[in-house]
Scaffold this active site. Sequence first.
Site, PDB file in Angstrom:
ATOM      1  N   ARG A  47      22.970  49.538  42.417  1.00  0.00           N
ATOM      2  CA  ARG A  47      23.915  48.774  41.590  1.00  0.00           C
ATOM      3  C   ARG A  47      25.099  49.659  41.220  1.00  0.00           C
ATOM      4  O   ARG A  47      26.241  49.220  41.197  1.00  0.00           O
ATOM      5  CB  ARG A  47      23.224  48.244  40.315  1.00  0.00           C
ATOM      6  CG  ARG A  47      24.236  47.658  39.313  1.00  0.00           C
ATOM      7  CD  ARG A  47      23.603  46.933  38.145  1.00  0.00           C
ATOM      8  NE  ARG A  47      22.437  47.550  37.595  1.00  0.00           N
ATOM      9  CZ  ARG A  47      22.437  48.634  36.816  1.00  0.00           C
ATOM     10  NH1 ARG A  47      23.570  49.240  36.490  1.00  0.00           N
ATOM     11  NH2 ARG A  47      21.296  49.128  36.341  1.00  0.00           N
ATOM     12  N   TYR A  99      43.379  28.244  41.850  1.00  0.00           N
ATOM     13  CA  TYR A  99      42.074  27.848  42.364  1.00  0.00           C
ATOM     14  C   TYR A  99      41.225  27.255  41.233  1.00  0.00           C
ATOM     15  O   TYR A  99      41.166  27.806  40.134  1.00  0.00           O
ATOM     16  CB  TYR A  99      41.398  29.072  42.988  1.00  0.00           C
ATOM     17  CG  TYR A  99      39.934  28.890  43.293  1.00  0.00           C
ATOM     18  CD1 TYR A  99      39.485  27.804  44.050  1.00  0.00           C
ATOM     19  CD2 TYR A  99      38.991  29.802  42.832  1.00  0.00           C
ATOM     20  CE1 TYR A  99      38.141  27.635  44.318  1.00  0.00           C
ATOM     21  CE2 TYR A  99      37.643  29.647  43.108  1.00  0.00           C
ATOM     22  CZ  TYR A  99      37.225  28.555  43.850  1.00  0.00           C
ATOM     23  OH  TYR A  99      35.897  28.391  44.109  1.00  0.00           O
ATOM     24  N   ASP A 171      46.157  37.520  42.475  1.00  0.00           N
ATOM     25  CA  ASP A 171      45.176  37.025  43.443  1.00  0.00           C
ATOM     26  C   ASP A 171      45.889  36.956  44.795  1.00  0.00           C
ATOM     27  O   ASP A 171      46.754  36.113  45.013  1.00  0.00           O
ATOM     28  CB  ASP A 171      44.677  35.640  43.007  1.00  0.00           C
ATOM     29  CG  ASP A 171      43.625  35.061  43.947  1.00  0.00           C
ATOM     30  OD1 ASP A 171      43.563  35.493  45.112  1.00  0.00           O
ATOM     31  OD2 ASP A 171      42.882  34.157  43.523  1.00  0.00           O
ATOM     32  N   LYS A 196      37.076  35.065  52.227  1.00  0.00           N
ATOM     33  CA  LYS A 196      38.069  34.360  53.026  1.00  0.00           C
ATOM     34  C   LYS A 196      38.571  35.232  54.184  1.00  0.00           C
ATOM     35  O   LYS A 196      37.819  35.560  55.079  1.00  0.00           O
ATOM     36  CB  LYS A 196      39.202  33.874  52.119  1.00  0.00           C
ATOM     37  CG  LYS A 196      38.752  33.227  50.804  1.00  0.00           C
ATOM     38  CD  LYS A 196      37.787  32.068  50.977  1.00  0.00           C
ATOM     39  CE  LYS A 196      37.570  31.213  49.739  1.00  0.00           C
ATOM     40  NZ  LYS A 196      36.924  31.849  48.612  1.00  0.00           N
TER      41      LYS A 196
END
Length: 380
Positions: A47, A99, A171, A196
Site C-alpha cells: 500500500r 464529468y 483534469d 482512458k
Amino acid sequence: MKFNTKTIHGGQENVDPAYNAVMPPIYQTSTYAQSTPGGHKGFEYSRSGNPTRTALERSLASIENGEFGMAFGSGLAAIDAVMKLFKPGDEIVSTNDLYGGSYRLFTSIFENLGIKFHFIGMQEAENIETYINENTKLIWVETPTNPMMNIIDIEAAAKIAKKHQILLAVDNTFATPYLQQPLDLGADIVMHSATKYLGGHSDVVMGGLVVKDKELADKLYFIQNASGGVCGPQDSFLVLRGIKTLHLRMQRHCENGEKVARFLKEHPAVAKVNWPGFEDHPNHDIAKKQMKGFGGMISFSTTEGTAESAVRILENLKVFTLAESLGGVESLAGHPASMTHASIPKEEREKTGVVDSLIRLSVGIEDGDDLVEDLKQALG
C-alpha cells in the site's frame, strides 16, 4: 528526451535492478523481507509502495513534465485524494461542465463534509476571479470538458491562482499529455483517469496525479498511503504498457476525430457538433495555443432534439460500441444524460448543454472511413 521517447523510457532507468528486465516486472507481493527492523530496499508494504507502481508513477511524472507521480485505484480515487487536502469551510471553484462522477463526488461526499463548491462557466477565464474569496483554496478545471468539449484557458486560470495564492488542478484526461501539459502552463496538479487514454485498451481502471512541488507531493503521498486508494501491480503494468504507445494512438485518435467531426457537421440529422478543432468552436484559438491537436472526443445533438432520436442512433451503430468510458483503441458511443452524467440533476446538466439528444463519441483508431460509414448508416 522529447515526448515520444519519454513515453517509452521516461523515468524507467534501472526499473529492475535484480535481473535487468527490459520491461518492469510485476511485483505481485503485499510485503517485503527486512534484514533488521526498518532495514529494507525502499519497500516495506505494497500500500505504501510497490516497485511496479513506482515505475508507473515515475513514467506519469515524466510525460507530464512533473517531478512526482501518484497512481490510484481509479480517477475518482485520485480526485478524492486532492479533496482531502482541504478542510470544512474551504471553498473550491470548479467548472460547471464536468464529468458526472466528479460532480457527484464533490456534491454528495465533500459538500457534506463542509467544503463549499462554486460550479461556474470558465470559458471566460476572468469569470473565475469573481468567485474567489479568502476561503477559496482550489480552482478545478477540466479542458476539454466532458462532454461539451469546452476549452478553458489554463495559463489564464494559473495566473489567477498564483495571484490569490491558491492551487490550480487540471483534469487532463481528454487531452492527455501528448496534446497538453498543464504543469508547463502553470497548473499545480494534473489529474488523469488513466483508465482512458493512458491505459488505452479498456482493460484497467486507474487514476493518477502529477505535481512539481515537493511539499504538495508529500501531502498527497501521505493521503495516498493513509487512505489506501492505490492500484495493484498488474494494473500498474498494464498502464505502463499503454503509455508506451500513447503517442502513436493519440495521433490516430486525432486524425479519425477530425474526419468524424467534419462528416457529422455536414449531416442533416445532426444539429450541433462539439469539437475544438472547428474554427467557430468557442475558444478555438485557446485550444490551438495550449493543445498540440484536437483529440478524438466529440459530442453532437440531433436535429430532432429528443432522447428517442439519440437512442435510435446509438442502437443502430455497428462499429461504434454503446458503452461507458472512453479513450480505448475501439470507438465508443454514449448517451451522457442517462449514462456518464446521470448523477447531475436534469436542470443543472441542461444549463451546460447536456440535453437528452446529446451523443458523446470516443473515436478510436480503426479505419476512419469505416467509422464514417457506420455513423452514416446509423443516422439514416
